[in-house]
Every structure is written in structure tokens, then in C-alpha cells.
Design a protein around this motif. Structure first.
Motif, PDB file in Angstrom:
ATOM      1  N   LEU A  62       0.834  -1.190   0.000  1.00  0.00           N
ATOM      2  CA  LEU A  62       0.000   0.000   0.000  1.00  0.00           C
ATOM      3  C   LEU A  62       0.871   1.243   0.000  1.00  0.00           C
ATOM      4  O   LEU A  62       1.953   1.250   0.583  1.00  0.00           O
ATOM      5  N   GLN A  63       0.369   2.290  -0.650  1.00  0.00           N
ATOM      6  CA  GLN A  63       0.989   3.609  -0.580  1.00  0.00           C
ATOM      7  C   GLN A  63      -0.060   4.550  -0.029  1.00  0.00           C
ATOM      8  O   GLN A  63      -1.108   4.759  -0.641  1.00  0.00           O
ATOM      9  N   VAL A  64       0.211   5.100   1.145  1.00  0.00           N
ATOM     10  CA  VAL A  64      -0.737   5.968   1.843  1.00  0.00           C
ATOM     11  C   VAL A  64      -0.152   7.369   1.903  1.00  0.00           C
ATOM     12  O   VAL A  64       0.947   7.563   2.413  1.00  0.00           O
ATOM     13  N   THR A  65      -0.890   8.343   1.361  1.00  0.00           N
ATOM     14  CA  THR A  65      -0.471   9.734   1.413  1.00  0.00           C
ATOM     15  C   THR A  65      -1.301  10.429   2.485  1.00  0.00           C
ATOM     16  O   THR A  65      -2.528  10.477   2.403  1.00  0.00           O
ATOM     17  N   ARG A  66      -0.613  10.948   3.497  1.00  0.00           N
ATOM     18  CA  ARG A  66      -1.289  11.629   4.598  1.00  0.00           C
ATOM     19  C   ARG A  66      -0.610  12.968   4.792  1.00  0.00           C
ATOM     20  O   ARG A  66       0.500  13.044   5.306  1.00  0.00           O
ATOM     21  N   GLY A  67      -1.264  14.027   4.316  1.00  0.00           N
ATOM     22  CA  GLY A  67      -0.660  15.350   4.362  1.00  0.00           C
ATOM     23  C   GLY A  67       0.502  15.401   3.390  1.00  0.00           C
ATOM     24  O   GLY A  67       0.359  15.102   2.216  1.00  0.00           O
ATOM     25  N   GLU A  68       1.690  15.755   3.882  1.00  0.00           N
ATOM     26  CA  GLU A  68       2.883  15.789   3.045  1.00  0.00           C
ATOM     27  C   GLU A  68       3.666  14.487   3.119  1.00  0.00           C
ATOM     28  O   GLU A  68       4.626  14.292   2.396  1.00  0.00           O
ATOM     29  N   GLU A  69       3.267  13.592   4.010  1.00  0.00           N
ATOM     30  CA  GLU A  69       3.993  12.340   4.195  1.00  0.00           C
ATOM     31  C   GLU A  69       3.435  11.254   3.285  1.00  0.00           C
ATOM     32  O   GLU A  69       2.228  11.150   3.099  1.00  0.00           O
ATOM     33  N   ILE A  70       4.329  10.440   2.747  1.00  0.00           N
ATOM     34  CA  ILE A  70       3.932   9.309   1.917  1.00  0.00           C
ATOM     35  C   ILE A  70       4.504   8.053   2.556  1.00  0.00           C
ATOM     36  O   ILE A  70       5.720   7.934   2.738  1.00  0.00           O
ATOM     37  N   PHE A  71       3.624   7.129   2.914  1.00  0.00           N
ATOM     38  CA  PHE A  71       4.017   5.868   3.519  1.00  0.00           C
ATOM     39  C   PHE A  71       3.901   4.767   2.474  1.00  0.00           C
ATOM     40  O   PHE A  71       2.864   4.642   1.822  1.00  0.00           O
ATOM     41  N   GLN A  72       4.937   3.964   2.321  1.00  0.00           N
ATOM     42  CA  GLN A  72       4.879   2.769   1.492  1.00  0.00           C
ATOM     43  C   GLN A  72       5.033   1.597   2.444  1.00  0.00           C
ATOM     44  O   GLN A  72       6.100   1.401   3.027  1.00  0.00           O
ATOM     45  N   VAL A  73       3.944   0.833   2.605  1.00  0.00           N
ATOM     46  CA  VAL A  73       3.915  -0.223   3.606  1.00  0.00           C
ATOM     47  C   VAL A  73       3.459  -1.532   2.987  1.00  0.00           C
ATOM     48  O   VAL A  73       2.842  -1.556   1.920  1.00  0.00           O
ATOM     49  N   VAL A  74       3.770  -2.604   3.698  1.00  0.00           N
ATOM     50  CA  VAL A  74       3.301  -3.944   3.343  1.00  0.00           C
ATOM     51  C   VAL A  74       2.455  -4.420   4.512  1.00  0.00           C
ATOM     52  O   VAL A  74       2.892  -4.363   5.670  1.00  0.00           O
ATOM     53  N   ALA A  75       1.239  -4.874   4.232  1.00  0.00           N
ATOM     54  CA  ALA A  75       0.348  -5.361   5.282  1.00  0.00           C
ATOM     55  C   ALA A  75       0.896  -6.673   5.830  1.00  0.00           C
ATOM     56  O   ALA A  75       1.097  -7.627   5.092  1.00  0.00           O
ATOM     57  N   THR A  76       1.158  -6.705   7.129  1.00  0.00           N
ATOM     58  CA  THR A  76       1.672  -7.921   7.761  1.00  0.00           C
ATOM     59  C   THR A  76       0.662  -8.562   8.687  1.00  0.00           C
ATOM     60  O   THR A  76       0.881  -9.670   9.160  1.00  0.00           O
ATOM     61  N   GLY A  77      -0.430  -7.868   8.955  1.00  0.00           N
ATOM     62  CA  GLY A  77      -1.461  -8.399   9.834  1.00  0.00           C
ATOM     63  C   GLY A  77      -2.794  -7.772   9.508  1.00  0.00           C
ATOM     64  O   GLY A  77      -2.870  -6.754   8.830  1.00  0.00           O
ATOM     65  N   LEU A  78      -3.861  -8.398   9.992  1.00  0.00           N
ATOM     66  CA  LEU A  78      -5.216  -7.902   9.747  1.00  0.00           C
ATOM     67  C   LEU A  78      -5.922  -7.704  11.079  1.00  0.00           C
ATOM     68  O   LEU A  78      -5.784  -8.529  11.989  1.00  0.00           O
ATOM     69  N   SER A  79      -6.663  -6.629  11.175  1.00  0.00           N
ATOM     70  CA  SER A  79      -7.456  -6.363  12.362  1.00  0.00           C
ATOM     71  C   SER A  79      -8.614  -5.457  11.984  1.00  0.00           C
ATOM     72  O   SER A  79      -8.458  -4.563  11.161  1.00  0.00           O
ATOM     73  N   ASP A  80      -9.765  -5.713  12.598  1.00  0.00           N
ATOM     74  CA  ASP A  80     -10.913  -4.853  12.346  1.00  0.00           C
ATOM     75  C   ASP A  80     -11.256  -4.021  13.575  1.00  0.00           C
ATOM     76  O   ASP A  80     -12.264  -3.333  13.605  1.00  0.00           O
ATOM     77  N   THR A  81     -10.388  -4.084  14.588  1.00  0.00           N
ATOM     78  CA  THR A  81     -10.588  -3.261  15.775  1.00  0.00           C
ATOM     79  C   THR A  81      -9.382  -2.364  15.966  1.00  0.00           C
ATOM     80  O   THR A  81      -8.244  -2.754  15.691  1.00  0.00           O
ATOM     81  N   ARG A  82      -9.636  -1.173  16.459  1.00  0.00           N
ATOM     82  CA  ARG A  82      -8.561  -0.196  16.677  1.00  0.00           C
ATOM     83  C   ARG A  82      -8.033  -0.386  18.084  1.00  0.00           C
ATOM     84  O   ARG A  82      -8.739  -0.203  19.061  1.00  0.00           O
ATOM     85  N   GLY A  83      -6.777  -0.752  18.170  1.00  0.00           N
ATOM     86  CA  GLY A  83      -6.163  -0.979  19.464  1.00  0.00           C
ATOM     87  C   GLY A  83      -5.099   0.052  19.743  1.00  0.00           C
ATOM     88  O   GLY A  83      -5.018   1.092  19.081  1.00  0.00           O
ATOM     89  N   PRO A  84      -4.234  -0.233  20.700  1.00  0.00           N
ATOM     90  CA  PRO A  84      -3.154   0.704  21.003  1.00  0.00           C
ATOM     91  C   PRO A  84      -2.164   0.804  19.854  1.00  0.00           C
ATOM     92  O   PRO A  84      -2.097  -0.067  18.988  1.00  0.00           O
ATOM     93  N   ALA A  85      -1.381   1.865  19.843  1.00  0.00           N
ATOM     94  CA  ALA A  85      -0.436   2.120  18.757  1.00  0.00           C
ATOM     95  C   ALA A  85       0.587   0.994  18.625  1.00  0.00           C
ATOM     96  O   ALA A  85       1.001   0.649  17.518  1.00  0.00           O
ATOM     97  N   SER A  86       0.975   0.396  19.736  1.00  0.00           N
ATOM     98  CA  SER A  86       1.957  -0.691  19.673  1.00  0.00           C
ATOM     99  C   SER A  86       1.400  -1.889  18.915  1.00  0.00           C
ATOM    100  O   SER A  86       2.133  -2.569  18.180  1.00  0.00           O
ATOM    101  N   VAL A  87       0.112  -2.155  19.046  1.00  0.00           N
ATOM    102  CA  VAL A  87      -0.521  -3.251  18.312  1.00  0.00           C
ATOM    103  C   VAL A  87      -0.718  -2.845  16.855  1.00  0.00           C
ATOM    104  O   VAL A  87      -0.515  -3.649  15.939  1.00  0.00           O
ATOM    105  N   ALA A  88      -1.089  -1.597  16.614  1.00  0.00           N
ATOM    106  CA  ALA A  88      -1.327  -1.119  15.245  1.00  0.00           C
ATOM    107  C   ALA A  88      -0.055  -1.184  14.417  1.00  0.00           C
ATOM    108  O   ALA A  88      -0.101  -1.455  13.222  1.00  0.00           O
ATOM    109  N   GLN A  89       1.097  -0.958  15.016  1.00  0.00           N
ATOM    110  CA  GLN A  89       2.355  -0.990  14.279  1.00  0.00           C
ATOM    111  C   GLN A  89       2.725  -2.398  13.834  1.00  0.00           C
ATOM    112  O   GLN A  89       3.537  -2.564  12.934  1.00  0.00           O
ATOM    113  N   THR A  90       2.131  -3.413  14.431  1.00  0.00           N
ATOM    114  CA  THR A  90       2.406  -4.783  13.999  1.00  0.00           C
ATOM    115  C   THR A  90       1.585  -5.175  12.776  1.00  0.00           C
ATOM    116  O   THR A  90       1.830  -6.227  12.196  1.00  0.00           O
TER     117      THR A  90
END
Length: 140
Positions: A62-90
Motif C-alpha cells: 500500500l501507498q498511503v499519502t497523509r498530508g505531506e507524508e507518503i508511507f509505502q507499507v506492506v500489510a503484515t497483519g489484519l485487524s478490524d478493531t482499533r487498538g493501542p499504537a503498539s498493536v497497530a504498528q504490527t
């Protein structure tokens, strides 16, 4: 008597909606902001624009553009609930090129504003007139 076993077995979740995943991975504060970003073309999956209902699977790029920042990421996990940032980074792994580009952009912005010092007080009457006169130069 033997019990009947179910004939259909429900497979584990293979994917999740793109807007829901972006929200759970904390790229956007609300799911509606994530949906709006997808609809306006700020999110690409596999190099192509996607719809908010597109299914994200593990390994998708995925390529996510948020404001001036562009993130190029690979999905390594799936979740449909929003948890703490430490879990979201996984849920994703950012590419090294993307991380380096974002750090370079952040350093450039910091250097640009390094020489600027905000005034300590409000401008007085004379300074306001000078500022207004400078603004009129652009109108010529």
C-alpha cells in the motif's frame, strides 16, 4: 447416536476492508477519514487506486499519502478493531526507502523553518502599515 457434523466449515478471515484496516492501523483518526482518503486517491494498493470496500490481505503493498507524508507499507497483519499504537504498528511494515524519504522530508522542513523566528509581540501601528504596504506590492 452420533452427532451430525456441519457440512460447511467457515474459513478464517482472509481479508478485511481497506478503510477499516487503515483505521485499525492508525493511519487515520476515523474510519470516515480513511474512506474519504481512499475515495480521493490518497491510497493505492499494488500501485492502483482502490475503493474503500477493497479487501486487504496479508502481503499487499500500500501507498498511503497523509498530508505531506507518503508511507509505502506492506500489510503484515489484519485487524478490524482499533487498538493501542503498539498493536497497530504490527499490522504493517514500512519499507526502508519510504522511511528514509520521510526522514529526509522532515529534516528539510526543519531546516527551512530553522531561520524563522516568530515575533514576540503583536505588530504596532507602524509595523502593520509596512506589512500592508508589502502586501500591496503583490497586487501590482
Amino acid at each position: 447416536m452420533s452427532k451430525q457434523e456441519p457440512t460447511s466449515v467457515v474459513p478464517p478471515v482472509a481479508g478485511i476492508r481497506l478503510d477499516l484496516w487503515l483505521w485499525a492501523a492508525r493511519f487515520f483518526k476515523t474510519r470516515s477519514l480513511a474512506k474519504q482518503a481512499v475515495e480521493t486517491g490518497k491510497v493505492e494498493v499494488g500501485g492502483q487506486r482502490a475503493k474503500a470496500s477493497r479487501v486487504v490481505r496479508v502481503g499487499d503493498e500500500l501507498q498511503v499519502t497523509r498530508g505531506e507524508e507518503i508511507f509505502q507499507v506492506v500489510a503484515t497483519g489484519l485487524s478490524d478493531t482499533r487498538g493501542p499504537a503498539s498493536v497497530a504498528q504490527t499490522l504493517y511494515a514500512e519499507t526502508e526507502a519510504s522511511r528514509a524519504a520521510r526522514e529526509q522530508l522532515r529534516a528539510t522542513r526543519a531546516a527551512e523553518r530553522n531561520g524563522y523566528r516568530a515575533p514576540e509581540t503583536k505588530p504596532d501601528k507602524r509595523a502593520r502599515r509596512l506589512i500592508k504596504a508589502l502586501g500591496d506590492i503583490d497586487a501590482l
